[in-house]
Design an enzyme around this catalytic site. Structure first.
Site, short mmCIF file in Angstrom:
data_model
loop_
_atom_site.label_atom_id
_atom_site.label_comp_id
_atom_site.label_asym_id
_atom_site.label_seq_id
_atom_site.Cartn_x
_atom_site.Cartn_y
_atom_site.Cartn_z
N ASP A 15 0.86 -1.17 0.00
CA ASP A 15 0.00 0.00 0.00
C ASP A 15 0.91 1.24 0.00
OD1 ASP A 15 -2.36 1.67 0.52
OD2 ASP A 15 -1.48 1.88 2.52
N ASP A 17 -0.14 5.20 0.69
CA ASP A 17 -0.36 6.22 1.73
C ASP A 17 -0.48 5.59 3.10
OD1 ASP A 17 -0.74 8.63 0.02
OD2 ASP A 17 -2.35 7.39 -0.80
N GLU A 333 11.79 10.25 25.62
CA GLU A 333 12.32 10.10 26.97
C GLU A 333 13.77 9.63 26.91
OE1 GLU A 333 10.06 9.31 30.27
OE2 GLU A 333 8.37 8.43 29.19
N1 RBF Z 1 7.71 2.09 28.18
C1 RBF Z 1 6.92 1.09 27.76
O1 RBF Z 1 5.74 1.04 28.10
N2 RBF Z 1 7.40 0.11 26.93
C2 RBF Z 1 8.70 0.09 26.51
O2 RBF Z 1 9.09 -0.80 25.76
C3 RBF Z 1 9.57 1.14 26.99
N3 RBF Z 1 10.88 1.17 26.62
C4 RBF Z 1 11.69 2.15 27.09
C5 RBF Z 1 13.04 2.17 26.75
C6 RBF Z 1 13.91 3.16 27.21
C7 RBF Z 1 15.34 3.13 26.82
C8 RBF Z 1 13.40 4.17 28.08
C9 RBF Z 1 14.31 5.23 28.60
C10 RBF Z 1 12.07 4.16 28.42
C11 RBF Z 1 11.19 3.17 27.95
N4 RBF Z 1 9.84 3.14 28.29
C12 RBF Z 1 9.02 2.13 27.84
C13 RBF Z 1 9.24 4.26 28.98
C14 RBF Z 1 9.23 4.11 30.46
O3 RBF Z 1 8.08 3.44 30.79
C15 RBF Z 1 9.22 5.54 31.00
O4 RBF Z 1 10.50 6.05 30.96
C16 RBF Z 1 8.61 5.63 32.36
O5 RBF Z 1 8.58 7.00 32.68
C17 RBF Z 1 9.36 4.88 33.41
O6 RBF Z 1 8.67 5.02 34.62
MG MG Z 2 11.44 11.89 32.63
#
Ligand code: RBF
Ligand code: MG
Ligand code: ADP
Length: 403
Positions: A15, A17, A333
């Site tokens: 696909d 778009d 983040e």
């Molecule tokens: N949050 C998720 O829900 N699933 C993820 O796979 C996930 N991977 C992350 C990987 C990294 C390197 C970082 C820094 C954060 C990740 N987070 C993920 C977000 C995480 O839940 C978030 O930083 C929260 O604020 C931790 O409390």
């Molecule tokens: Mg933070």
């Protein structure tokens, strides 16, 4: 799942778009320009008012919110040709060029199957080098009697590829496309272009987060060979700004503080990149350059608007292709792989993102999430010493001299 099909795929039907091309970026560009014409200024913080709306609803919301001296119909009529003028600026999704090159190199026959009209398809792909030649067949919405979700467009593509329908794999972002591909008796990989909607894609044989996550070997196709030490090199991209207070979700207590940046001015850039975990380099103006591992995810604020997003997908995605794509705001983040003495709120943080690790996933427990993130940290820590990544340590963007 892919494995249960036990079918070796001979050709791929794509696909356009929402799958290969990302139209979100041009929406913001067009709105910036039109607001100036009305003597207003596009406000990034108000981007959410058009999220999940049909073109007319979005136009109405903008007219009201900005107090524009015209009706919603009139506003829509004004911006529609502006989108047509922007076709050249529509970017390929990350992984689109990589996939097309890979399949071409391995002589896997490819077709485009799009509900858009032939002229629109030809125009859009003409801006992407090597695409037209890579497709042995292009089937447009105006070349069949019934568009997706009818299987007709896919059956016609298989016919033009000279392949049995069951030997074809369809890659699709939309629900109608998935439905059509399955009705055609084909294998279907769904790449939803909207977040957290995988439950709607039950009919698909596999749901992936982005083209970066496609594993062709699952389908009996040649594997990608560009993964290195658990990372996928990507075209580097830049982001930066002052560190702001995050959501206070206590990441620091978990040993993974993440220095949030304001997304102000960056929603378009973030919308270009799939959510997931990335590695790169971080520059702090007064301190130095550090390794970084970062997640890009969906702003929790928008989790509440899932319903409107779904309705937009069902009504709008099905009928209209490029105009007024839904705009989604993402949050990044970055966890700097360094022990700091304290916080650095307000300091200028510059990031160069150089590689991809994995999609965001759900975890059964906080411990497993934290464990996975630490694993991501180790992968990034090690891979960033590879010359292909370490060279970006000297990127002038990190020093803040270039913007
Ligand atoms: N949050 C998720 O829900 N699933 C993820 O796979 C996930 N991977 C992350 C990987 C990294 C390197 C970082 C820094 C954060 C990740 N987070 C993920 C977000 C995480 O839940 C978030 O930083 C929260 O604020 C931790 O409390
Ligand atoms: Mg933070
Ligand atoms: P917030 O919700 O404000 O983001 P966090 O618990 O995620 O709170 O902490 C992030 C803050 O911690 C950053 O803004 C920064 O000032 C500080 N910090 C200290 N060490 C680090 C690090 N190694 N990586 C990222 N931020 C760090």
């Amino acid at each position: 799942m892919a494995g249960s099909l036990k079918k070796v795929i001979a050709g791929v039907i794509l696909d356009l778009d929402g799958t290969l091309l990302n139209t979100d970026g041009i929406v913001i560009d067009v709105l910036k320009v039109i607001m100036v014409k009305y003597g207003k200024q596009w406000d990034e913080r108000k981007a959410h008012i058009i999220v999940g709306k049909t073109p007319l609803e979005a136009a109405a919301a903008l007219v009201e919110d900005y107090g524009l001296p015209c009706g919603a119909d009139e506003f829509l009529a004004k911006i529609t040709p502006m989108f047509s003028d922007q076709l050249r600026n529509i970017k390929a999704y990350p992984g689109a060029n990589r996939l097309i090159k890979h399949l071409s190199l391995h002589k896997v026959p490819m077709a485009l199957a799009s509900n858009s009209g032939r002229a629109s398809i030809e125009s859009k792909i003409s801006y992407h080098q090597g695409w037209k030649e890579s497709f042995s067949a292009i089937v447009a919405g105006d070349e069949v009697t019934a568009p997706k979700p009818s299987p007709e467009i896919f059956l016609e593509a298989a016919k033009r590829l000279n392949l049995e329908t069951s030997d074809c794999l369809v890659i699709e972002d939309s629900l109608p496309g998935v439905t059509g591909g399955k009705a055609a008796g084909m294998g279907v990989v769904a790449v939803p272009s909207l977040p957290k909607q995988s439950h709607l894609y039950m009919a698909a044989d596999e749901v992936i987060n982005s083209l970066l996550d496609l594993r062709p070997e699952m389908w009996g196709l040649p594997p990608f060979e560009d993964w290195i030490q658990g990372t996928l090199p990507i075209e580097p991209w830049h982001i930066g700004g002052a560190v702001i207070k995050g959501f206070g979700r206590g990441s620091k207590i978990l040993g993974i503080p993440t220095a949030n940046l304001s997304t102000q001015g960056y929603s378009a850039l973030l919308s270009e990149h799939p959510s997931g975990v990335y590695l790169g380099w971080a520059g702090l103006s007064t301190r130095g350059v550090y390794k970084v591992v970062m997640s890009i995810g969906w702003n929790p604020y928008f989790n509440n608007s899932e319903k409107t997003i779904v309705s937009a997908m069902l009504t709008y995605r099905m009928s209209l292709n490029t105009i007024f794509n839904v705009l989604i705001l993402k949050l990044q983040e970055p966890w700097l792989l360094h022990e700091f003495d304290g916080d650095f709120y307000g300091e200028e943080l510059r990031l160069v993102i150089v590689g991809y690790i994995r999609p965001e996933t759900n975890f059964p427990s906080l411990e497993s999430l934290v464990g996975k993130i630490h694993g991501d940290g180790r992968i990034a820590e090690k891979a960033l010493d590879l010359p292909l990544y370490s060279k970006f340590r000297d990127d002038p963007h990190l020093k803040g001299s270039a913007s």
